[in-house]
Motif scaffolding. Sequence first.
Motif, PDB file in Angstrom:
ATOM      1  N   THR A  57       0.825  -1.208   0.000  1.00  0.00           N
ATOM      2  CA  THR A  57       0.000   0.000   0.000  1.00  0.00           C
ATOM      3  C   THR A  57       0.865   1.266   0.000  1.00  0.00           C
ATOM      4  O   THR A  57       0.380   2.348   0.323  1.00  0.00           O
ATOM      5  CB  THR A  57      -0.939   0.028   1.223  1.00  0.00           C
ATOM      6  OG1 THR A  57      -0.158  -0.180   2.403  1.00  0.00           O
ATOM      7  CG2 THR A  57      -1.976  -1.056   1.137  1.00  0.00           C
ATOM      8  N   GLU A  58       2.124   1.129  -0.350  1.00  0.00           N
ATOM      9  CA  GLU A  58       3.061   2.251  -0.516  1.00  0.00           C
ATOM     10  C   GLU A  58       3.334   3.017   0.782  1.00  0.00           C
ATOM     11  O   GLU A  58       3.821   4.140   0.752  1.00  0.00           O
ATOM     12  CB  GLU A  58       2.548   3.227  -1.578  1.00  0.00           C
ATOM     13  CG  GLU A  58       2.515   2.629  -2.980  1.00  0.00           C
ATOM     14  CD  GLU A  58       1.997   3.615  -4.019  1.00  0.00           C
ATOM     15  OE1 GLU A  58       0.959   4.242  -3.751  1.00  0.00           O
ATOM     16  OE2 GLU A  58       2.621   3.754  -5.074  1.00  0.00           O
ATOM     17  N   GLN A  59       2.979   2.400   1.937  1.00  0.00           N
ATOM     18  CA  GLN A  59       3.235   3.116   3.190  1.00  0.00           C
ATOM     19  C   GLN A  59       4.737   3.237   3.449  1.00  0.00           C
ATOM     20  O   GLN A  59       5.200   4.260   3.970  1.00  0.00           O
ATOM     21  CB  GLN A  59       2.563   2.392   4.364  1.00  0.00           C
ATOM     22  CG  GLN A  59       1.053   2.427   4.280  1.00  0.00           C
ATOM     23  CD  GLN A  59       0.398   1.768   5.475  1.00  0.00           C
ATOM     24  OE1 GLN A  59       0.770   1.992   6.615  1.00  0.00           O
ATOM     25  NE2 GLN A  59      -0.591   0.940   5.225  1.00  0.00           N
ATOM     26  N   SER A  73       7.072   3.319   1.081  1.00  0.00           N
ATOM     27  CA  SER A  73       7.568   4.313   0.125  1.00  0.00           C
ATOM     28  C   SER A  73       7.262   5.718   0.588  1.00  0.00           C
ATOM     29  O   SER A  73       8.104   6.616   0.499  1.00  0.00           O
ATOM     30  CB  SER A  73       6.884   4.120  -1.226  1.00  0.00           C
ATOM     31  OG  SER A  73       7.613   3.270  -2.035  1.00  0.00           O
ATOM     32  N   SER A  74       6.033   5.923   1.082  1.00  0.00           N
ATOM     33  CA  SER A  74       5.669   7.285   1.473  1.00  0.00           C
ATOM     34  C   SER A  74       6.495   7.715   2.679  1.00  0.00           C
ATOM     35  O   SER A  74       6.863   8.876   2.817  1.00  0.00           O
ATOM     36  CB  SER A  74       4.179   7.384   1.748  1.00  0.00           C
ATOM     37  OG  SER A  74       3.849   6.815   2.974  1.00  0.00           O
ATOM     38  N   MET A  75       6.819   6.748   3.543  1.00  0.00           N
ATOM     39  CA  MET A  75       7.679   7.071   4.671  1.00  0.00           C
ATOM     40  C   MET A  75       9.059   7.527   4.188  1.00  0.00           C
ATOM     41  O   MET A  75       9.601   8.521   4.661  1.00  0.00           O
ATOM     42  CB  MET A  75       7.810   5.817   5.532  1.00  0.00           C
ATOM     43  CG  MET A  75       7.866   6.085   6.994  1.00  0.00           C
ATOM     44  SD  MET A  75       7.849   4.544   7.886  1.00  0.00           S
ATOM     45  CE  MET A  75       6.200   4.542   8.499  1.00  0.00           C
ATOM     46  N   GLU A  76       9.597   6.779   3.209  1.00  0.00           N
ATOM     47  CA  GLU A  76      10.890   7.162   2.635  1.00  0.00           C
ATOM     48  C   GLU A  76      10.827   8.566   2.067  1.00  0.00           C
ATOM     49  O   GLU A  76      11.737   9.370   2.236  1.00  0.00           O
ATOM     50  CB  GLU A  76      11.263   6.199   1.503  1.00  0.00           C
ATOM     51  CG  GLU A  76      12.128   5.055   1.924  1.00  0.00           C
ATOM     52  CD  GLU A  76      12.470   4.151   0.745  1.00  0.00           C
ATOM     53  OE1 GLU A  76      12.488   4.634  -0.400  1.00  0.00           O
ATOM     54  OE2 GLU A  76      12.698   2.966   0.978  1.00  0.00           O
ATOM     55  N   MET A  77       9.739   8.857   1.359  1.00  0.00           N
ATOM     56  CA  MET A  77       9.629  10.171   0.727  1.00  0.00           C
ATOM     57  C   MET A  77       9.416  11.273   1.750  1.00  0.00           C
ATOM     58  O   MET A  77       9.593  12.440   1.452  1.00  0.00           O
ATOM     59  CB  MET A  77       8.485  10.182  -0.301  1.00  0.00           C
ATOM     60  CG  MET A  77       8.796   9.443  -1.572  1.00  0.00           C
ATOM     61  SD  MET A  77      10.313   9.997  -2.373  1.00  0.00           S
ATOM     62  CE  MET A  77       9.876  11.682  -2.762  1.00  0.00           C
ATOM     63  N   MET A  78       8.986  10.928   2.962  1.00  0.00           N
ATOM     64  CA  MET A  78       8.878  11.935   4.017  1.00  0.00           C
ATOM     65  C   MET A  78      10.198  12.097   4.746  1.00  0.00           C
ATOM     66  O   MET A  78      10.264  12.783   5.761  1.00  0.00           O
ATOM     67  CB  MET A  78       7.806  11.512   5.021  1.00  0.00           C
ATOM     68  CG  MET A  78       6.410  11.855   4.611  1.00  0.00           C
ATOM     69  SD  MET A  78       5.324  11.420   5.961  1.00  0.00           S
ATOM     70  CE  MET A  78       4.410  10.142   5.222  1.00  0.00           C
ATOM     71  N   GLY A  79      11.227  11.421   4.253  1.00  0.00           N
ATOM     72  CA  GLY A  79      12.525  11.541   4.905  1.00  0.00           C
ATOM     73  C   GLY A  79      12.634  10.692   6.156  1.00  0.00           C
ATOM     74  O   GLY A  79      13.420  10.985   7.047  1.00  0.00           O
ATOM     75  N   VAL A  80      11.807   9.647   6.272  1.00  0.00           N
ATOM     76  CA  VAL A  80      11.878   8.745   7.417  1.00  0.00           C
ATOM     77  C   VAL A  80      12.314   7.387   6.889  1.00  0.00           C
ATOM     78  O   VAL A  80      11.709   6.863   5.960  1.00  0.00           O
ATOM     79  CB  VAL A  80      10.495   8.618   8.096  1.00  0.00           C
ATOM     80  CG1 VAL A  80      10.579   7.671   9.267  1.00  0.00           C
ATOM     81  CG2 VAL A  80       9.992   9.967   8.528  1.00  0.00           C
ATOM     82  N   ASP A  81      13.364   6.834   7.484  1.00  0.00           N
ATOM     83  CA  ASP A  81      13.870   5.549   7.003  1.00  0.00           C
ATOM     84  C   ASP A  81      13.007   4.413   7.562  1.00  0.00           C
ATOM     85  O   ASP A  81      12.993   4.190   8.772  1.00  0.00           O
ATOM     86  CB  ASP A  81      15.328   5.386   7.459  1.00  0.00           C
ATOM     87  CG  ASP A  81      15.967   4.163   6.820  1.00  0.00           C
ATOM     88  OD1 ASP A  81      15.229   3.358   6.229  1.00  0.00           O
ATOM     89  OD2 ASP A  81      17.199   4.030   6.911  1.00  0.00           O
ATOM     90  N   PRO A  82      12.278   3.695   6.690  1.00  0.00           N
ATOM     91  CA  PRO A  82      11.418   2.623   7.206  1.00  0.00           C
ATOM     92  C   PRO A  82      12.200   1.511   7.893  1.00  0.00           C
ATOM     93  O   PRO A  82      11.670   0.843   8.778  1.00  0.00           O
ATOM     94  CB  PRO A  82      10.692   2.090   5.968  1.00  0.00           C
ATOM     95  CG  PRO A  82      11.409   2.633   4.795  1.00  0.00           C
ATOM     96  CD  PRO A  82      12.168   3.835   5.232  1.00  0.00           C
ATOM     97  N   ARG A 121      14.511   1.897  10.005  1.00  0.00           N
ATOM     98  CA  ARG A 121      14.647   2.258  11.420  1.00  0.00           C
ATOM     99  C   ARG A 121      13.304   2.403  12.102  1.00  0.00           C
ATOM    100  O   ARG A 121      13.145   2.054  13.264  1.00  0.00           O
ATOM    101  CB  ARG A 121      15.398   3.586  11.549  1.00  0.00           C
ATOM    102  CG  ARG A 121      16.826   3.434  11.133  1.00  0.00           C
ATOM    103  CD  ARG A 121      17.589   4.690  11.391  1.00  0.00           C
ATOM    104  NE  ARG A 121      18.893   4.587  10.751  1.00  0.00           N
ATOM    105  CZ  ARG A 121      19.750   5.570  10.710  1.00  0.00           C
ATOM    106  NH1 ARG A 121      19.460   6.721  11.254  1.00  0.00           N
ATOM    107  NH2 ARG A 121      20.914   5.405  10.112  1.00  0.00           N
ATOM    108  N   ARG A 122      12.351   2.948  11.388  1.00  0.00           N
ATOM    109  CA  ARG A 122      11.067   3.277  11.998  1.00  0.00           C
ATOM    110  C   ARG A 122      10.163   2.048  12.114  1.00  0.00           C
ATOM    111  O   ARG A 122       9.475   1.863  13.098  1.00  0.00           O
ATOM    112  CB  ARG A 122      10.399   4.349  11.136  1.00  0.00           C
ATOM    113  CG  ARG A 122       9.041   4.765  11.586  1.00  0.00           C
ATOM    114  CD  ARG A 122       9.145   5.917  12.563  1.00  0.00           C
ATOM    115  NE  ARG A 122       7.894   6.107  13.253  1.00  0.00           N
ATOM    116  CZ  ARG A 122       7.695   7.054  14.156  1.00  0.00           C
ATOM    117  NH1 ARG A 122       8.666   7.883  14.462  1.00  0.00           N
ATOM    118  NH2 ARG A 122       6.539   7.176  14.754  1.00  0.00           N
TER     119      ARG A 122
END
Lengths: 269, 260
Positions: B125-127, B129-138, B140-141
Motif C-alpha cells: 500500500t506504498e506506506q 515508500s511514502s515514509m521514505e519520501m517523508m525523509g523517514v527511514d522505514p 529504522r522506523r
Amino acid sequence: MGSTAYISLKDVVFSRSGRRIFDGITLDIPRGKITAIMGPSGTGKTTLLRLIGGQLRPDSGSVRVDGHEVPRLKRKALYALREKMGMLFQSGALFTDLSVFENVAFPLRVHTKLPEDMIHDIVLMKLEAVGLRGARHLMPSELSGGMTRRVALARSIALDPELIMYDEPFAGQDPIAMGVLVKLIRDLNSSMGLTSVLVSHDVPESLSICHYACIIADGKVIGEGTPEELKAHPSDQVQQFLQGQPDGPVPFHYPADDAGKDFGLGGGA
Amino acid sequence: MLDRIASLGRLGLDIVASLGRSGRFLAGVLSGVPRPVTGFPLLVKQIYAVGVLSLAIVVVSGLFIGMVLGLQGYTILSDYGSEAAIGQMIALTLVRELGPVVTALLFAGRAGSALTAEIGLMKATEQLSSMEMMGVDPLRRVIAPRLWAGFIAMPILALIFSVVGIWGGMLVGVEWLGVFEGSFWGNMQSSVDFVDDVMNGFIKSVVFGFVCAWIAVFQGYDCVPTSAGISSATTKTVVYSSLAVLGLDFVLTAVMFGDF
C-alpha cells in the motif's frame, strides 16, 4: 528556462528487469509552476517521480533537484532533501494504524520538536486547507477514496515543502472529488509558492491547471510546452494522445486500441 | 540436461542473492542508532504485539506439552520403578529442548507470520515508500523495532513455556498419578544445572528469536507487493523459520552437549 528549473533531468536512461523504461530523457521542470507529465499508463511516469525522489537510481544521466545531483547524494543528504519534497501517492498511502490527525502529524512529530499544542494547530490548519478538519478523528479505513487523497495531501504539505509531486491524483475519482482535487492543487500551488509536478493521464484536468506540460511515450519526451502550445503541437502522436483520451470507453484511463496502435507501443506497460 | 544445469545454477544464484540482500538488510537495520525518545515507545508497542499477544498460545501449549510429558514419562519410568525421576526428566526435556524449539515454532507461526504480512501489506500500500519520501527511514522506523521486539520477546516466551510446562507435568505426575512431591522437586533440583541446562536453553532461545524475527521482517520487506506475493512471503516465513530453528537446534545441541 534553464536558470529557473527546479528539477532538471538530462539524458536519463533507466531500465528495469531488462526492459528500457527511459531512453535518454531530458526534461526541465520550472520553479514555482505546475508541470504536468502525461502519457499512457505504464510509460514510467511514476518511475520518473521515484527517480526525482531518489528512490530509484538511473543507469546513466543526471537528475538534479534544486541544484543537488540526486543519484550521488549520500543517504543523510538525500533524506534531508526529501524533507523539502512532498509526494502524494496514487493510493494515498496513509498509515492504516494511525488516525487522520496522527497521519498528518506524523512528519511534524518525526522532523520537528514542536510542542504538542502547536502540532495540533498546524495539523488542523492543514486539514482545514483540504476541507477535512471535521474528519480528524476518523481512521483511514473509514474514508472514501477522495477523502483519503485529501488527507494524504494534507500530510504531504505538513512540513511546507518546496516541491510536491502528485502521482495520478485524479485516477479513479468521481467528478466532485476530481473537481476538489483540481482546485486544491491549483490553490496550494499559488498560495504556498510550491513547485508542483503532476503525473497523470487525465488530459483535460491536467491541462486545465498546469502552466507547462510534457508528454512521455516510448521512454522519450514526445512533446512539451504550455497547454496552448501542446494543443497546437504538430506531432500526430501528441495530438492522438491529447484527443484520443475522451473517445475511449473508459474516459480517464488507458487509451483505447486505436491510440495504442498509433503510438506503436506494441504491448504497452 | 543443459537446461537442468542452468536452472540449478540459477537457483543457486537466487539463493546467494537473497542471502546477500538479507545480510545487507540486517546491516541496514542494525546500523541505525535508535533514538530513545522515539524508539522506546515503538519498541514497547511491538513487544506487546509479538510478545504479550503470543502468551496465550505459548502458555496453553506449554501446559499441555508438560502434561503429556508427565503422562508419557510416568508410563515409561514406572516400568523400571523409577517414576520419582519424572520431575528431572520433564525439567531437562523442557529446559534444554522443547522450551526453546517449540516456542520458536509457535512464535514463527503466531508472530512471525503476522510481522511478514503486516510489513508486506505496508509495502503493497506504498506506506513504506511514502515514509521514505517523508525523509523517514522505514528500516529504522518500522523494521528495527519489530526485529528487536522479536529478539527480546522470544527468550522470555521460551522461559514462560518451560515454567508452565514443568507445572503441567507436576499436575499430572504429582496431583494425578501420585508421585511423591518431595522426590519430584528434589530430583529436579539436584539434576538440573543452571549453567549447563538453563543457560544453554536460554542461549538457544535467544538465537532462535533472532533468526525468526530476522526471517519474518526480511520476508515482509522483500516480498513482491501483491496479494500473491504477501501470501507466499508469509508461507516462506513459517517454513524457513521452522527449518532454521530445527537445523540450528541440532548444531547448537551438538556444540553445547556434544563433548562426550
